[in-house]
Design a protein around this motif. Structure first.
Motif, mmCIF file in Angstrom:
data_model
loop_
_atom_site.group_PDB
_atom_site.id
_atom_site.type_symbol
_atom_site.label_atom_id
_atom_site.label_comp_id
_atom_site.label_asym_id
_atom_site.label_seq_id
_atom_site.Cartn_x
_atom_site.Cartn_y
_atom_site.Cartn_z
ATOM 1 N N GLU A 209 -0.996 -1.098 -6.520
ATOM 2 C CA GLU A 209 0.411 -0.794 -6.314
ATOM 3 C C GLU A 209 0.921 0.252 -7.295
ATOM 4 O O GLU A 209 2.009 0.811 -7.101
ATOM 5 C CB GLU A 209 1.237 -2.086 -6.409
ATOM 6 C CG GLU A 209 0.974 -3.025 -5.230
ATOM 7 C CD GLU A 209 1.841 -4.272 -5.263
ATOM 8 O OE1 GLU A 209 2.475 -4.529 -6.307
ATOM 9 O OE2 GLU A 209 1.881 -4.983 -4.237
ATOM 10 N N ILE B 273 -4.047 -2.886 7.460
ATOM 11 C CA ILE B 273 -2.733 -2.540 6.891
ATOM 12 C C ILE B 273 -1.690 -2.635 8.004
ATOM 13 O O ILE B 273 -1.818 -1.970 9.038
ATOM 14 C CB ILE B 273 -2.738 -1.122 6.285
ATOM 15 C CG1 ILE B 273 -3.796 -1.029 5.183
ATOM 16 C CG2 ILE B 273 -1.364 -0.760 5.740
ATOM 17 C CD1 ILE B 273 -3.999 0.389 4.653
ATOM 18 N N PHE C 260 -9.501 4.808 1.103
ATOM 19 C CA PHE C 260 -8.954 3.687 0.341
ATOM 20 C C PHE C 260 -10.028 2.991 -0.502
ATOM 21 O O PHE C 260 -9.720 2.368 -1.524
ATOM 22 C CB PHE C 260 -8.321 2.663 1.293
ATOM 23 C CG PHE C 260 -7.105 3.181 2.011
ATOM 24 C CD1 PHE C 260 -5.975 3.562 1.301
ATOM 25 C CD2 PHE C 260 -7.074 3.275 3.396
ATOM 26 C CE1 PHE C 260 -4.840 4.037 1.949
ATOM 27 C CE2 PHE C 260 -5.954 3.749 4.052
ATOM 28 C CZ PHE C 260 -4.842 4.134 3.333
ATOM 29 N N MET D 267 0.810 -1.224 0.000
ATOM 30 C CA MET D 267 0.000 0.000 0.000
ATOM 31 C C MET D 267 0.842 1.271 0.000
ATOM 32 O O MET D 267 0.290 2.380 0.122
ATOM 33 C CB MET D 267 -0.908 -0.015 1.239
ATOM 34 C CG MET D 267 -1.887 -1.170 1.289
ATOM 35 S SD MET D 267 -3.161 -1.067 0.013
ATOM 36 C CE MET D 267 -4.097 0.327 0.596
#
Length: 438
Positions: free
Chosen positions: A429, A383, A266, A242
């Motif tokens: 990514e 995350i 996100f 991330m």
């Protein structure tokens, strides 16, 4: 007296539970006023009065299950507030009056010169029936119909003003008996099903607390079990770095919020990535109907939202046509509606693919269950910084997220599922490329 019935709610909803009465017996109500809140499988809806007057009777109580068409209340359109108690006495008197008049009339009828021979014979026949069958007046056809159905005439209510039972009254009574038997049978079946549970109740030697599951929680439980039993569900996993998304979000979040009056989260990145991947792998945006596969050419993305009453999945429509701000606004709007109990049935129907984010609760890894009849659901997780080996063989601490795709193996092959998830990984990514592709 006007009957208020449970209205048609939606094609897929035929019953609900009375969550709360918003009025009480004797209250004055106007046509269109909300009188109760009905809890359905998906959302809570208000039922409105379809007549003005005094609420004379609450036929069903809070907590009772009702079906579309069931009578739930009665409104006296000519009544006055606080006069409901006298109404019953008045109605009894008015009922007694015609009976007295009827008896007087029947006594006088033989001497009435205007009566035809047919009327006299009918009256005599009725009088005989009345005397021989416990004061029950019925037509011969009605008596025959009652014998065929095995019903007692004294248990049947006549709609005829003179109290004469007709065949249609017998049929209506028979239908009522069937419904009554069905309702009586349902608790018996539930009782059998809960025998094991009742035996377990005696096993607790220490204090416990029991509470009935809400209709929505029962529906969630049923749908989740059905999804597992009716699909060949499988889950594949991958992990996403991330770093670039977090960097881009950090760079743009202030200007983005200032321009669009909404935070850049996100979810908009993953929604865009999911739409892009669904276009490349259309079977994951499909569903099975009988022996046919329906490939959907639209991208209505369901967003799982947790509420106090359970999980709901409102839908962001045409996500492929929305920019990042549009998606964020759609998600925020649906989440706010869900928590304020303002979702409508249309907000929950017709999704083609679902995203669920357990990471906001700290989930590290999970296998999401399909939202039937959809054949794919994307699960996002927490995350966490983890050691990652870079292309130059160096090891760096990077913010990583596990992502999961549960899919129906009946039409989605493992190869497509793995490549779908890998495509999402690539777009997340490289978010700059994702932005350029729109």
């Amino acid at each position: 007296m006007k009957e208020i019935k449970v209205p048609e709610l939606a094609e897929s909803i035929t019953e609900g539970t009375i969550a709360e009465w918003l009025v009480k017996k004797g209250d004055q109500v106007e046509k269109g006023d909300a009188i109760l809140e009905l809890e359905t499988d998906k959302v809570n809806v208000e039922v409105n009065a379809d007549a003005s007057g005094i609420l004379a009777e609450l036929v069903r109580e809070a907590g009772e299950d009702v079906e579309v068409g069931d009578v739930i209340a009665k409104v006296d359109e000519n009544g006055e507030a606080g006069g409901s108690s006298n109404e019953g006495d008045t109605s009894n008197e008015s009922k007694a009056e015609p009976e007295e008049k009827s008896e007087q009339t029947s006594e006088q009828k033989p001497s009435a010169p205007a009566a035809s021979s047919e009327d006299v014979s009918t009256e005599d026949s009725s009088s005989e029936q009345k005397g021989s069958k416990g004061d029950v007046v019925a037509t011969p056809a009605a008596r025959k119909r009652a014998r065929e159905l095995g019903l007692n005439l004294s248990d049947i209510t006549a709609k005829d003003p003179l109290g004469r039972i007709r065949p249609e009254d017998v049929d209506a009574a028979a239908q009522g008996e069937r419904k009554k038997e069905e309702k009586q049978a349902a608790p018996k079946q539930e009782k059998k099903a809960s025998k094991q549970e009742s035996s377990e109740k005696t096993e607790f030697d220490k204090p416990v607390e029991r509470e009935k599951m809400s209709r929505r929680r029962q529906t969630i439980a049923k749908r989740l079990v059905d999804a597992q039993q009716s699909s060949a569900m499988l889950t594949t996993f991958n992990e996403v770095d991330m770093t670039n998304v977090m960097k881009l979000r950090s760079e743009r979040k202030e200007s983005f919020q200032k321009k669009h009056d909404v935070k850049l989260g996100f979810m908009s990145f993953f929604t865009k990535a999911a739409v892009g991947a669904l276009k490349e792998f259309p079977l994951i945006n499909a569903e099975i109907q009988g022996n046919e596969v329906i490939k959907k050419k639209f991208y209505d993305i369901g967003m799982a939202v947790s509420t106090e009453e359970g999980l709901v999945v409102p839908v962001v429509r045409d996500a492929d046509r929305l920019d990042f701000a549009g998606i964020e606004n759609g998600i925020m709007d649906m989440a706010q509606k869900a928590r304020n109990k303002e979702l409508q049935l249309d907000d929950l129907q017709g999704g083609s693919f679902t995203i669920t984010n357990g990471g906001i609760f700290g989930s590290m890894l999970s296998t999401p269950i399909l939202n039937s009849p959809q054949v794919g659901i994307l699960g996002l997780h927490n995350i966490e910084k983890r050691a990652k080996v870079m292309p130059d063989d160096s090891i760096q601490a990077r913010p990583m997220m596990y992502i999961a795709l549960s899919y129906d193996h009946r039409i989605v092959d493992g190869k497509d599922a793995v490549q779908f998830l890998r495509r999402i990984k690539e777009m997340i990514e490289d978010p700059y490329d994702l932005l350029l592709e729109g």
